[in-house]
Design an enzyme around this catalytic site. Sequence first.
Site, mmCIF file in Angstrom:
data_model
loop_
_atom_site.group_PDB
_atom_site.id
_atom_site.type_symbol
_atom_site.label_atom_id
_atom_site.label_comp_id
_atom_site.label_asym_id
_atom_site.label_seq_id
_atom_site.Cartn_x
_atom_site.Cartn_y
_atom_site.Cartn_z
ATOM 1 N N LYS A 215 0.832 -1.208 0.000
ATOM 2 C CA LYS A 215 0.000 0.000 0.000
ATOM 3 C C LYS A 215 0.868 1.260 0.000
ATOM 4 C CE LYS A 215 -3.294 2.900 0.656
ATOM 5 N NZ LYS A 215 -4.668 2.906 1.019
ATOM 6 N N CYS A 269 -4.234 10.274 1.487
ATOM 7 C CA CYS A 269 -3.432 9.073 1.234
ATOM 8 C C CYS A 269 -2.072 9.425 0.681
ATOM 9 C CB CYS A 269 -4.166 8.194 0.239
ATOM 10 S SG CYS A 269 -5.847 7.867 0.755
HETATM 11 N N1 SAJ Z 1 -2.673 14.574 -8.555
HETATM 12 C C1 SAJ Z 1 -1.872 15.369 -9.345
HETATM 13 N N2 SAJ Z 1 -1.476 14.891 -10.553
HETATM 14 C C2 SAJ Z 1 -1.857 13.661 -11.000
HETATM 15 C C3 SAJ Z 1 -2.656 12.842 -10.170
HETATM 16 C C4 SAJ Z 1 -3.059 13.330 -8.950
HETATM 17 O O1 SAJ Z 1 -1.511 16.500 -8.993
HETATM 18 O O2 SAJ Z 1 -1.463 13.300 -12.120
HETATM 19 C C5 SAJ Z 1 -3.098 15.064 -7.229
HETATM 20 C C6 SAJ Z 1 -4.609 15.136 -7.070
HETATM 21 O O3 SAJ Z 1 -5.135 16.346 -7.533
HETATM 22 C C7 SAJ Z 1 -4.741 14.981 -5.575
HETATM 23 C C8 SAJ Z 1 -3.599 14.032 -5.208
HETATM 24 O O4 SAJ Z 1 -2.690 14.113 -6.279
HETATM 25 O O5 SAJ Z 1 -4.511 16.220 -4.917
HETATM 26 C C9 SAJ Z 1 -3.997 12.608 -4.964
HETATM 27 O O6 SAJ Z 1 -4.947 12.172 -5.893
HETATM 28 P P1 SAJ Z 1 -5.044 10.669 -6.455
HETATM 29 O O7 SAJ Z 1 -6.209 10.595 -7.381
HETATM 30 O O8 SAJ Z 1 -3.739 10.273 -6.991
HETATM 31 O O9 SAJ Z 1 -5.227 9.784 -5.176
HETATM 32 P P2 SAJ Z 1 -6.286 9.621 -3.999
HETATM 33 O O10 SAJ Z 1 -5.629 10.088 -2.767
HETATM 34 O O11 SAJ Z 1 -7.612 10.183 -4.327
HETATM 35 O O12 SAJ Z 1 -6.440 8.026 -3.969
HETATM 36 C C10 SAJ Z 1 -5.286 7.243 -3.906
HETATM 37 C C11 SAJ Z 1 -5.379 6.085 -4.864
HETATM 38 N N3 SAJ Z 1 -4.051 5.523 -5.068
HETATM 39 C C12 SAJ Z 1 -3.520 5.408 -6.283
HETATM 40 O O13 SAJ Z 1 -4.046 5.777 -7.292
HETATM 41 C C13 SAJ Z 1 -2.140 4.783 -6.327
HETATM 42 C C14 SAJ Z 1 -6.286 5.020 -4.350
HETATM 43 O O14 SAJ Z 1 -6.211 3.848 -5.138
HETATM 44 C C15 SAJ Z 1 -5.938 4.672 -2.919
HETATM 45 O O15 SAJ Z 1 -6.868 3.793 -2.382
HETATM 46 C C16 SAJ Z 1 -5.980 5.923 -2.086
HETATM 47 O O16 SAJ Z 1 -5.046 6.844 -2.616
HETATM 48 C C17 SAJ Z 1 -5.606 5.549 -0.687
HETATM 49 O O17 SAJ Z 1 -6.482 5.420 0.159
HETATM 50 O O18 SAJ Z 1 -4.427 5.331 -0.436
#
Ligand code: SAJ
Length: 434
Positions: A215, A269
């Site tokens: 994770k 996360c």
């Molecule tokens: N973000 C960026 N650029 C990107 C992708 C995301 O700036 O290309 C930012 C988003 O705007 C946000 C942050 O990163 O602020 C996190 O967003 P996210 O969509 O990457 O992740 P979470 O926190 O919504 O969900 C993640 C997921 N993990 C992955 O995709 C590896 C999810 O599968 C997990 O279950 C969750 O974290 C968790 O609980 O850990």
Amino acid sequence: MKFQKICVLGLGYIGLPTASTFATHGIQVVGVDVNQRVLETLKNGGIHIHEPGLRTLVEAALKSEKLTVSNQPEAADAFLIAVPTPFYEDKTGEYNEEPYKLADMRAVTSAAEAIVPYLKEGNLVVLESTSPPRTTVDLLKPILERSGLKAGTDFYLSYSPERVLPGQILRELIENARVIGGVTPESAQVGAELYETFVEGEIIQTDATTAEMVKLMENTSRDINIAVANEFARLSDRFGVDVWEAIKLANLHPRINILTPGVGVGGHCISVDPWFFVEGAPDLTPLIYTARKVNDEQPHFVMALVQKALGALKGKKIAVLGLAYKPDVDDLRESPAVEVVKLLSDAGAEIRAFEPFKPQGSSGITMSETLEDAVKDSDAILVLVRHKQFKDIKPSEIEKMTLTRLIIDTVNTWDFNAWNQAGFQVYRLGANKL
Ligand code: SAJ
């Protein structure tokens, strides 16, 4: 093993959907939360979380009486712990000269302590909360063994990370592959049998510490990849390149997938989990630590862009579109957009924010009820979150609402050429020679 009754401790973003899904799959579930308000809301037919489809699922679970809620556990076949593991800043300087962030494991500790009086031979305990490596064996196991029972011998103990994406939790809970790590192979096996109740994805068994690492590794690698995208945006500003175009072209390579720059990394996360590695092994994590710093600094780069567009910020009226930590969710936790608003306010700007998913916003931020209210007397429109409903806005709609023609788009929401042609001056993150 046959599970007739389980207790789910923690009714938050993960615990509530998990408890309800077990209940609608025929298991008797006691949902436990220490927050009386959460329990009252649920008893009155409400929910305290915005997640598509969740209200209907919880209603069905409660109506069938397969789900009940309580402020303490009861005897059951299995106990699932899904409580928060936030972080706090280390001020002791023990880890580094700068403040490091450390995991706050109090909720896991007290959930485990609450289970002890009810733990019986043959029970299963599963930790789902994201935790530093070795939490299951070093923190959870000794507490549960205060019952006089031995983990792996008298009861089963496992770790299973939740890996669902906010906004798609209900579907991903069922469809995603699930890793379950046991303190013994039997613990993993029994854990897998529990999740087979509803998981349609593959269930992979391993040991508890590997499952914890999996994770953390997933989210850490995502954080690092976002950090490099943010650095590419800074480099593009420096060299007079449009980062959005450059990323699109680089991603044509079959083995490259550069992520998207933005306002920073928020949520509960990705901005948290890498710290669990840094805390556990500061000597081995310079890259992980630096990526965290890069992403945490990103709101300052947004601020520089706003200053470039508007000059001195004192008294400037800025309409902020979006406060959520990412598109199409109502969650403002650790939101970099909120951080940007704080920086702008501190610099004397007058902010009016519009967040369709959370109209009440966050404390200290002046909210507007409608898009029009936010933009009408503004000097500039600052887009911080790429919500679908923002993406669909046309220049002609904004034209009617305000006299300003100045747009600062940090997340490449709107088509630059179309808005330019419509008479707007558009500043974009990673696309302006500074
Ligand atoms: N973000 C960026 N650029 C990107 C992708 C995301 O700036 O290309 C930012 C988003 O705007 C946000 C942050 O990163 O602020 C996190 O967003 P996210 O969509 O990457 O992740 P979470 O926190 O919504 O969900 C993640 C997921 N993990 C992955 O995709 C590896 C999810 O599968 C997990 O279950 C969750 O974290 C968790 O609980 O850990």
